[in-house]
Design a protein around this motif. Structure first.
Motif, short mmCIF file in Angstrom:
data_model
loop_
_atom_site.label_atom_id
_atom_site.label_comp_id
_atom_site.label_asym_id
_atom_site.label_seq_id
_atom_site.Cartn_x
_atom_site.Cartn_y
_atom_site.Cartn_z
N ALA A 200 68.75 -54.63 -41.32
CA ALA A 200 68.96 -56.07 -41.20
C ALA A 200 67.82 -56.91 -41.76
CB ALA A 200 69.24 -56.44 -39.75
N PRO A 201 66.54 -56.57 -41.50
CA PRO A 201 65.46 -57.39 -42.08
C PRO A 201 65.45 -57.39 -43.61
CG PRO A 201 64.63 -56.02 -40.30
CD PRO A 201 66.02 -55.54 -40.58
N LEU A 202 65.87 -56.29 -44.21
CA LEU A 202 65.94 -56.23 -45.67
C LEU A 202 67.09 -57.09 -46.19
CD1 LEU A 202 65.35 -52.41 -46.24
CD2 LEU A 202 63.68 -54.26 -46.45
N ARG A 203 68.21 -57.00 -45.55
CA ARG A 203 69.36 -57.81 -45.98
C ARG A 203 69.07 -59.30 -45.84
NH1 ARG A 203 74.05 -53.82 -43.64
NH2 ARG A 203 74.93 -53.23 -45.67
N ALA A 204 68.16 -59.64 -44.93
CA ALA A 204 67.84 -61.06 -44.69
C ALA A 204 66.83 -61.61 -45.70
CB ALA A 204 67.29 -61.23 -43.28
N LEU A 205 66.35 -60.77 -46.61
CA LEU A 205 65.33 -61.24 -47.55
C LEU A 205 65.85 -62.30 -48.51
CD1 LEU A 205 63.55 -57.89 -48.49
CD2 LEU A 205 62.68 -59.73 -47.05
N GLY A 206 67.12 -62.23 -48.85
CA GLY A 206 67.67 -63.18 -49.80
C GLY A 206 68.96 -62.65 -50.38
N PRO A 207 69.49 -63.35 -51.39
CA PRO A 207 70.76 -62.92 -51.99
C PRO A 207 70.63 -61.53 -52.62
CG PRO A 207 69.70 -64.61 -53.32
CD PRO A 207 68.93 -64.54 -52.05
N ARG A 208 71.67 -60.73 -52.43
CA ARG A 208 71.69 -59.38 -52.96
C ARG A 208 72.64 -59.30 -54.16
NH1 ARG A 208 72.14 -59.42 -47.63
NH2 ARG A 208 74.33 -58.83 -47.55
N ARG B 144 57.78 -44.62 -53.10
CA ARG B 144 58.44 -43.85 -52.05
C ARG B 144 57.56 -43.84 -50.80
NH1 ARG B 144 62.45 -39.29 -54.36
NH2 ARG B 144 62.80 -40.20 -56.42
N HIS B 145 58.21 -44.03 -49.67
CA HIS B 145 57.52 -44.00 -48.40
C HIS B 145 57.41 -42.56 -47.94
CE1 HIS B 145 57.45 -45.22 -43.88
NE2 HIS B 145 56.24 -45.10 -44.35
N LEU B 146 56.20 -42.10 -47.66
CA LEU B 146 55.95 -40.73 -47.23
C LEU B 146 55.61 -40.74 -45.74
CD1 LEU B 146 53.85 -39.61 -50.34
CD2 LEU B 146 56.32 -39.52 -50.02
N GLY B 147 54.69 -39.90 -45.31
CA GLY B 147 54.34 -39.85 -43.89
C GLY B 147 55.36 -39.11 -43.07
N TRP C 280 59.21 -54.96 -48.23
CA TRP C 280 59.53 -53.54 -48.04
C TRP C 280 58.33 -52.79 -47.48
CZ3 TRP C 280 57.39 -49.22 -50.61
CH2 TRP C 280 58.03 -48.00 -50.31
N ARG C 281 57.13 -53.08 -48.00
CA ARG C 281 55.93 -52.41 -47.48
C ARG C 281 55.76 -52.67 -45.98
NH1 ARG C 281 51.07 -53.25 -45.71
NH2 ARG C 281 51.35 -55.51 -45.84
N ARG C 282 55.89 -53.91 -45.58
CA ARG C 282 55.74 -54.23 -44.16
C ARG C 282 56.83 -53.56 -43.33
NH1 ARG C 282 55.04 -59.57 -46.20
NH2 ARG C 282 57.11 -60.07 -45.37
N TRP C 283 58.03 -53.51 -43.88
CA TRP C 283 59.16 -52.89 -43.18
C TRP C 283 58.92 -51.41 -42.93
CZ3 TRP C 283 63.05 -49.54 -45.37
CH2 TRP C 283 64.22 -49.40 -44.58
N THR C 284 58.29 -50.72 -43.90
CA THR C 284 58.06 -49.28 -43.75
C THR C 284 57.03 -48.98 -42.66
OG1 THR C 284 56.32 -49.22 -45.46
CG2 THR C 284 58.61 -48.80 -46.16
N GLU C 285 56.18 -49.92 -42.31
CA GLU C 285 55.12 -49.67 -41.34
C GLU C 285 55.66 -49.31 -39.96
OE1 GLU C 285 51.41 -52.34 -43.08
OE2 GLU C 285 52.76 -53.21 -41.57
N THR C 286 56.86 -49.74 -39.66
CA THR C 286 57.45 -49.43 -38.35
C THR C 286 58.72 -48.58 -38.47
OG1 THR C 286 58.68 -51.51 -38.39
CG2 THR C 286 56.52 -51.55 -37.32
#
Length: 454
Positions: free
Chosen positions: A280-288, A349-352, A226-232
């Motif tokens: 999509a990258p989050l959903r690909a992390l594993g079973p939900r 929480r992601h800010l910025g 999640w941290r890496r995902w928020t960077e972009t």
């Protein structure tokens, strides 16, 4: 106590007055946060600004403190004796669809505002839980579901109506009282009792959002992913993640029961197609365990974080962070997981984005440069306060190197003056303290986390 009733001139009040021995006193003093609630000598159940004026004037004449409560989610410092003004009856909302504004009375929750604005295709900069009081939330800044695109709720206030400690009902705007207007937007509630505010509304009727729930044991890298995902992430995307261990109890959802769960929250102001591509990258992390991402009307925006709505006793600590250190992040599943000595809910929480930029009219919101907020919350059973305090310290310690300070809105429990000071840059805190002294020289107004005079 009979003198108290006469001095408040009950016959002229629209609302109600409650003394400790009266029926309804306990219901009136209790809010959502039930740990160490207020114990006032008098409660004014205000129905309008004149009732608020009467309560403040009574407290000032008696040399006692006055505090205010709407929903009571953010209870900080408890009022002992003194006067509690309960504003929950003042829950009106007036929408001007042409101007795209809403007049919000002191006791209105975000649910009231959202529902009033929705028929016009408009929405406020509301928070993750619709039951929170809109005014108190905004006085503390306000990080909502559209925050990265539109900034703090405090950035979008046009005017306030407030009763100051001298008993005056004032209209406060950038033109009429610029210093007080600056302080009220992000500086907290210690400058008077706000009876209403005018806020901007946004042309939003739906968002793409919801939650993705993962078992941390099955997807151990979920927080770092999640941290890496928020960077972009684009500014139109506001997100967070909550991690907690669900007890194995039959009243809980079967999919979550007995699991250590990471719940990623998504609120996107864009098309469904773009939202699904971003997720999509989050959903690909594993079973939900659960996947509730969808296009939803803004009236259902509270389902994104899906926070509990039952009043209870709790405490929290938080830190505003320059960055999320991956090594510190990796400590959370152990320190705050199933092995923790008490239950703990970790919220990131992601800010910025727009939160990092100054508003058109300057205000007192602190630490805009923060990239993330880390909040630790625990329910508190009798005798557990020291244990909870120690656990929160241990969880936050690895993040100290990136910490800027704290968010007062996410601080549930009493803070000392040095702790309140960390919510602002030194120059901002100095200016707030000077204004507190100017508008409330005797310290009549007691806020949850007030600057200056205590």
């Amino acid at each position: 106590m009979s003198e108290t009733a006469r001095d408040l001139d009950i016959d002229r009040l629209t609302g109600q007055v409650y003394l400790p021995e009266a029926d309804g006193y306990d219901d009136e003093r209790l809010g959502f946060q039930r740990l160490n609630p207020h114990r006032p000598a008098v409660i004014v159940g205000a129905a309008g600004p004149e009732d608020v004026r009467a309560g403040v004037a009574f407290a000032a004449a008696r040399g006692v403190r006055v505090t205010v409560q709407a929903s009571g989610h953010g209870l900080g410092r408890t009022l002992e004796d003194g006067v509690l003004i309960n504003t929950r009856r003042m829950s009106g909302v007036r929408v001007d669809p042409e101007a795209r504004t809403a007049w919000v009375e002191a006791g209105a929750t975000w649910r009231h505002v959202v529902e009033a604005a929705a028929p016009y295709g408009l929405a406020p900069l509301s928070g993750s839980f619709p039951g929170v009081g809109a005014v108190s939330y905004t006085l503390g800044g306000g990080v909502g579901l559209m925050a990265r695109r539109h900034g703090f709720a405090a950035d979008h206030v046009r005017r306030f109506e407030i009763v100051t400690a001298d008993g005056r009902l004032r209209e406060v705007t950038a033109e009429s009282e610029p210093d007080l207007f600056w302080a009220l937007r992000g500086g907290g509630g210690g400058f008077g009792v706000v009876t209403g505010m005018e806020v901007d509304l946004l042309p939003v009727s739906t968002i793409f959002g919801g939650g993705l729930y993962f078992d941390v044991a099955e997807v151990p890298d979920v927080l770092e992913a999640w941290r890496r995902w928020t960077e972009t992430a684009p500014e139109e995307l506001t997100s967070g993640v909550t991690v907690l261990s669900y007890p194995d109890l039959p009243m809980l959802p079967e999919a979550l029961r007995g699991r250590h769960v990471a719940h990623i929250q998504v609120a996107y102001l864009g098309s469904e197609a773009d939202g699904r591509e971003l997720a999509a990258p989050l959903r690909a992390l594993g079973p939900r365990l659960k996947d509730t991402l969808r296009v939803l009307p803004y009236t259902e925006s509270g389902t994104v974080f899906d926070e509990p709505d039952r009043p209870h006793a709790y405490r929290s600590q938080n830190r505003l962070l320059r960055a999320l250190d991956p090594a510190a992040l990796a400590t959370l599943p152990q320190t705050a997981g199933p092995a923790a000595p008490v239950m703990c809910v970790v919220g990131l929480r992601h800010l910025g984005g727009a939160l990092s930029r100054p508003p058109r009219v300057s205000n007192a919101v602190g630490h805009r440069e923060a990239a993330y907020l880390l909040n630790i919350l625990s329910p508190v059973e009798p005798g557990e306060e020291d244990k909870v305090r120690a656990l929160h310290h241990d969880i936050l310690a690895p993040f100290a190197g990136e910490a800027l300070g704290r968010s007062l809105n996410f601080s549930y429990g009493p803070l000392g003056e040095d702790e309140v000071r960390t919510g602002f840059a030194p120059e901002t805190y100095r200016r707030l303290t000077e204004l507190k002294t100017a508008y409330d020289p005797e310290g009549v107004i007691q806020a949850n986390h007030a600057v200056g005079r205590r």
